[in-house]
Design a protein around this motif. Structure first.
Motif, PDB file in Angstrom:
ATOM      1  N   ILE A 225     -15.745  19.689 -79.503  1.00 26.06           N
ATOM      2  CA  ILE A 225     -15.242  19.194 -78.216  1.00 26.06           C
ATOM      3  C   ILE A 225     -16.271  19.447 -77.112  1.00 26.06           C
ATOM      4  CG2 ILE A 225     -13.458  19.499 -76.466  1.00 26.06           C
ATOM      5  CD1 ILE A 225     -11.500  20.134 -78.733  1.00 26.06           C
ATOM      6  N   SER A 226     -16.872  20.647 -77.136  1.00 25.21           N
ATOM      7  CA  SER A 226     -17.888  20.971 -76.125  1.00 25.21           C
ATOM      8  C   SER A 226     -19.084  20.031 -76.222  1.00 25.21           C
ATOM      9  CB  SER A 226     -18.343  22.425 -76.297  1.00 25.21           C
ATOM     10  OG  SER A 226     -17.254  23.321 -76.187  1.00 25.21           O
ATOM     11  N   LEU A 227     -19.531  19.754 -77.453  1.00 29.28           N
ATOM     12  CA  LEU A 227     -20.645  18.828 -77.634  1.00 29.28           C
ATOM     13  C   LEU A 227     -20.287  17.424 -77.163  1.00 29.28           C
ATOM     14  CD1 LEU A 227     -21.927  19.967 -81.155  1.00 29.28           C
ATOM     15  CD2 LEU A 227     -23.110  20.246 -78.971  1.00 29.28           C
ATOM     16  N   PHE A 228     -19.041  17.034 -77.402  1.00 33.51           N
ATOM     17  CA  PHE A 228     -18.597  15.720 -76.933  1.00 33.51           C
ATOM     18  C   PHE A 228     -18.648  15.642 -75.404  1.00 33.51           C
ATOM     19  CE2 PHE A 228     -15.133  12.994 -75.401  1.00 33.51           C
ATOM     20  CZ  PHE A 228     -15.516  11.782 -75.965  1.00 33.51           C
TER      21      PHE A 228
ATOM     22  N   ILE B 243     -27.670  16.924 -79.193  1.00 29.75           N
ATOM     23  CA  ILE B 243     -26.207  16.950 -79.101  1.00 29.75           C
ATOM     24  C   ILE B 243     -25.595  16.116 -80.222  1.00 29.75           C
ATOM     25  CG2 ILE B 243     -24.250  16.231 -77.691  1.00 29.75           C
ATOM     26  CD1 ILE B 243     -25.895  16.972 -75.230  1.00 29.75           C
ATOM     27  N   ILE B 244     -26.170  14.935 -80.467  1.00 27.49           N
ATOM     28  CA  ILE B 244     -25.655  14.077 -81.551  1.00 27.49           C
ATOM     29  C   ILE B 244     -25.809  14.775 -82.898  1.00 27.49           C
ATOM     30  CG2 ILE B 244     -26.014  11.911 -82.784  1.00 27.49           C
ATOM     31  CD1 ILE B 244     -26.852  10.658 -80.126  1.00 27.49           C
ATOM     32  N   ALA B 245     -26.966  15.414 -83.130  1.00 28.86           N
ATOM     33  CA  ALA B 245     -27.188  16.131 -84.391  1.00 28.86           C
ATOM     34  C   ALA B 245     -26.197  17.271 -84.557  1.00 28.86           C
ATOM     35  CB  ALA B 245     -28.620  16.661 -84.437  1.00 28.86           C
TER      36      ALA B 245
ATOM     37  N   SER C  26     -28.878  14.358 -89.646  1.00 24.78           N
ATOM     38  CA  SER C  26     -28.774  15.323 -88.541  1.00 24.78           C
ATOM     39  C   SER C  26     -29.999  16.223 -88.480  1.00 24.78           C
ATOM     40  CB  SER C  26     -27.503  16.166 -88.695  1.00 24.78           C
ATOM     41  OG  SER C  26     -27.569  16.964 -89.867  1.00 24.78           O
ATOM     42  N   LEU C  27     -30.526  16.625 -89.652  1.00 33.74           N
ATOM     43  CA  LEU C  27     -31.744  17.439 -89.656  1.00 33.74           C
ATOM     44  C   LEU C  27     -32.916  16.655 -89.067  1.00 33.74           C
ATOM     45  CD1 LEU C  27     -31.588  19.259 -93.121  1.00 33.74           C
ATOM     46  CD2 LEU C  27     -30.956  20.139 -90.875  1.00 33.74           C
ATOM     47  N   GLY C  28     -32.988  15.380 -89.405  1.00 35.11           N
ATOM     48  CA  GLY C  28     -34.030  14.546 -88.823  1.00 35.11           C
ATOM     49  C   GLY C  28     -33.894  14.433 -87.321  1.00 35.11           C
ATOM     50  N   LEU C  29     -32.656  14.281 -86.840  1.00 30.05           N
ATOM     51  CA  LEU C  29     -32.428  14.196 -85.392  1.00 30.05           C
ATOM     52  C   LEU C  29     -32.782  15.503 -84.699  1.00 30.05           C
ATOM     53  CD1 LEU C  29     -29.021  12.253 -85.279  1.00 30.05           C
ATOM     54  CD2 LEU C  29     -31.296  11.386 -84.715  1.00 30.05           C
TER      55      LEU C  29
END
Length: 536
Positions: free
Chosen positions: A259-262, A285-287, A320-323
Motif C-alpha cells: 500500500i505504501s509503495l502504491f 517503486i514498481i520493482a 523486478s530484479l532487472g528493474l
C-alpha cells in the motif's frame, strides 16, 4: 508404487525368502527374482495365488496408484509402520527425482528451499515464547536456572519436531502423493505388452474373481489402526496449520508495504504532471511492488492450497530484479545531476529583525538553550540592554518569556515554528530545476545582545549568582530534614510492600508457618507506626 517394488516389500514383511515364496507359487526362485527386478510379469493365476498368500485384493497388488502403505498386513506394528513411512518417502523420492524432467526438478527443488526458509522464519515466535520463559525463570526465587534450561529444551524440541514433520508432511502430500510416473522406458515396454496380453486373455477370470471378492466380507487393512501413519498425518496437519497461521500474520507487513509503495508511486506519477521527473525512483517503486505482489501471491497460494504458475512468478521476479538494476543506475545519474545547496532558497520570505530592551539591574538574567547569542558592545547603552532577534517572521513566532526564578528576572526567547504550504510549492519549483536547498534554515534564528562593557560584566555576574542560587537551593533540599524524612518514608514503604507480599505468600502455605507469619505482621505494624511518627 510399481508391482516389482510392492511384491518385494510384501514378501519381506511376511518374512518370506524368494525360495519360500517360489515354493508356495510352484515356480523357481529365478522367476520370483525376475518379478521383483521388473524383468518379467507373473501370470494371472500366480497373481491370484499371491493375493491369497498376502491376504490382499488383486487391485491392491496390481494397481500402481495404490501405495504400499495401503496394503500392509495386520501384523505390522506401529514402529514398523513409521519406519516404513520413512523408507517409502526415501524410495519414492529417489524414483521421483530420477525420472522427473530437469525443468520440473529445478522447480521442485526451488520450492523446497523456499519452504525450508519459511520454516526457519517460524522460529521467531518460538524464540519469543522461549524469552518469556527466561523472564519468568529469572524472577523465580529458587530453581530459576533449572526452569529456564528445561523450558528452553522443551520449546526447542517442540520446534524441531514440528519443523521435521511439517516439512515431510508438505513434501509428501504436495509432491510425492501427487507425482505420477508417466515416463516408460524401452525396457518396460515388453513387460507392459506381456501384461496387457495376459490381462486380455484372462479378462473373464478377473471379472469372476472380482465378483467373488465383492461377495466376501472385506478386510480393508488400509483402514485399520496405523499408529505411525496416523501420528505422521496428525502432526503434519497441526504443524501445517501453525505455519499457515504464522504466514497469515506475516502477510500484514507485506500488505502495508505494498500500500505504501502504491501511494509513493501515485505521488511520483503526479509529480510528472508538474514537470518533476525522477524516472529511476519510479522504476524502483514498481520493482518493489512486483516483489511484494509475488510474495503475497505465494503466501496466499500456500495458505489456501491454490495452484501457482511458477513460470509467471519467476518471469515477474526476474523482471523486478532487472528493474531494480536499471532503476538504481538511473537514480544515481539523476541524483548526480541534482544540485544540493546548503542555504535557504531565494523566495518571498524575508528575514525580519525584532528588538527588545530591558533595564539593567542585579537581577536581570538571559537564558538561551538552543541558540548561542552573539555579543556586541555598544557603550552608549548605559542603563539598558538591547536584544535583537533575526528570523523569518512568516514561518516563526518569537516571544521573550519573563520568569521570576530564585528572585531573579530570567529572560528566555521562545520560538514557535509554523509550516506554510507554500514551502511545498517552493520545494517543487526547486526540484524542477534539479536543485535542493537547506530548507531548515527557514527555521533558524539569530540572537544578538547589545550592551556596554560594564553591563556585560554585570550580566555575567548575575548569571553566575543565578546558577549559585539554583545549586544552593537544590543542595539545601536534598540535605534538609524534609528530604531525609521523605527518603526514610520511601524506604519504609518499600519494606512494607515486600512484607505484605511475603505475608500473602505465607497465608497460602501450610499452617506450620503461622508463627513466622505473625512475626512478620508485628514487624509490619512497627514500620507503619514509624511512618506515622515521622509524619507527626
Amino acid at each position: 508404487m510399481k508391482f516389482s517394488e510392492k511384491l518385494q516389500k510384501l514378501r519381506k514383511d511376511n518374512n518370506l525368502s524368494q525360495e519360500q515364496l517360489a515354493d508356495k507359487l510352484d515356480v523357481s526362485r529365478q522367476s520370483v527374482s525376475k518379478w521383483e527386478s521388473g524383468q518379467t510379469y507373473p501370470e494371472m493365476d500366480k497373481l491370484l495365488t499371491m493375493c491369497k498368500i498376502f491376504n490382499i485384493t488383486l487391485d491392491d497388488l496390481t494397481n500402481d496408484e495404490i501405495k504400499y502403505n495401503d496394503v500392509r498386513t495386520k501384523n505390522t506394528n506401529a514402529l514398523s509402520n513409521l519406519i516404513d513411512d520413512l523408507v517409502y518417502i526415501i524410495d519414492k523420492s529417489f524414483s521421483m527425482f530420477r525420472n522427473m524432467p530437469s525443468k520440473i526438478r529445478g522447480k521442485v527443488i526451488g520450492e523446497l528451499i523456499v519452504l525450508f526458509i519459511i520454516l526457519l522464519l517460524f522460529r521467531i515466535p518460538f524464540a519469543y515464547i522461549e524469552s518469556l520463559g527466561y523472564t519468568l525463570g529469572y524472577n523465580l526465587p529458587r530453581g530459576g536456572t533449572t526452569f529456564t534450561s528445561l523450558w528452553s529444551f522443551i520449546i526447542n524440541t517442540i520446534y524441531l519436531v514440528l519443523f521435521i514433520f511439517t516439512y515431510l508432511y508438505i513434501y509428501k502430500t504436495h509432491y510425492l502423493d501427487k507425482y505420477k510416473e508417466t515416463k516408460i522406458s524401452q525396457d518396460d515396454e515388453p513387460i507392459n505388452k506381456t501384461l496387457n496380453t495376459t490381462i486380455a486373455e484372462t479378462q473373464e477370470n478377473i471379472e469372476v474373481k472380482v465378483s467373488q471378492e465383492k461377495d466376501k466380507p472385506k478386510e480393508k487393512y488400509r483402514k485399520s489402526s496405523n499408529f505411525g501413519e496416523t501420528l505422521f498425518t496428525a502432526l503434519g496437519k497441526v504443524s501445517s496449520l501453525c505455519i499457515k497461521g504464522f504466514l497469515a500474520f506475516l502477510l500484514i507487513p507485506f500488505i502495508i508495504t505494498l500500500i505504501s509503495l502504491f501511494l509513493c508511486g501515485t505521488i511520483m506519477f503526479g509529480l510528472i504532471f508538474k514537470g518533476i521527473i525522477y524516472f529511476g525512483i519510479i522504476l524502483l517503486i514498481i520493482a518493489g511492488a512486483i516483489i511484494n505482489v509475488i510474495l503475497v501471491k505465494a503466501i496466499i497460494s500456500f495458505i489456501f492450497n491454490l495452484k501457482v504458475n511458477a513460470r509467471i512468478l519467476l518471469i515477474l521476479f526476474l523482471t523486478s530484479l532487472g528493474l531494480v538494476g536499471i532503476g538504481s543506475g538511473i537514480t544515481v545519474i539523476e541524483f548526480a545531476s541534482t544540485e544540493f545547496i546548503d542555504e535557504a532558497p531565494n523566495s518571498k520570505y524575508e528575514l525580519t529583525t525584532k528588538t527588545f530592551e530591558y533595564q539593567i539591574d542585579d537581577k536581570l538574567v538571559f537564558r538561551t538553550y538552543y541558540q548561542e547569542p552573539k555579543i556586541k558592545i555598544d557603550e552608549n547603552l548605559q542603563d539598558t540592554v538591547k536584544i535583537e532577534v533575526t528570523y523569518y517572521e512568516d514561518l516563526m513566532k518569537i516571544q521573550p518569556f519573563e520568569n521570576n526564578d530564585y528572585n531573579f528576572n530570567s529572560i528566555e526567547i521562545w520560538t514557535n515554528t509554523m509550516w506554510d504550504k507554500k514551502i511545498i510549492e517552493l520545494i517543487l519549483d526547486n526540484l524542477k530545476e534539479k536543485k535542493i536547498y537547506n530548507y531548515e534554515q527557514f527555521y533558524d534564528y539569530e540572537i544578538t545582545i547589545y550592551t556596554s562593557t560594564n553591563n556585560l560584566e554585570r550580566l555575567k555576574n548575575n548569571y553566575a549568582n543565578y546558577e549559585k542560587a539554583i545549586n544552593e537551593t537544590t543542595e539545601y533540599y536534598y540535605n534538609s530534614e524534609v528530604a531525609k524524612l521523605e527518603t526514610e518514608i520511601d524506604n519504609l514503604n518499600s519494606k512494607i510492600y515486600s512484607l505484605e507480599n511475603k505475608i500473602e505468600e505465607l497465608n497460602n502455605n501450610n499452617e506450620i508457618l503461622k508463627d513466622e507469619n505473625n512475626e512478620l505482621k508485628e514487624k509490619l505494624q512497627e514500620y507503619k507506626n514509624n511512618i506515622q511518627n515521622l509524619l507527626d
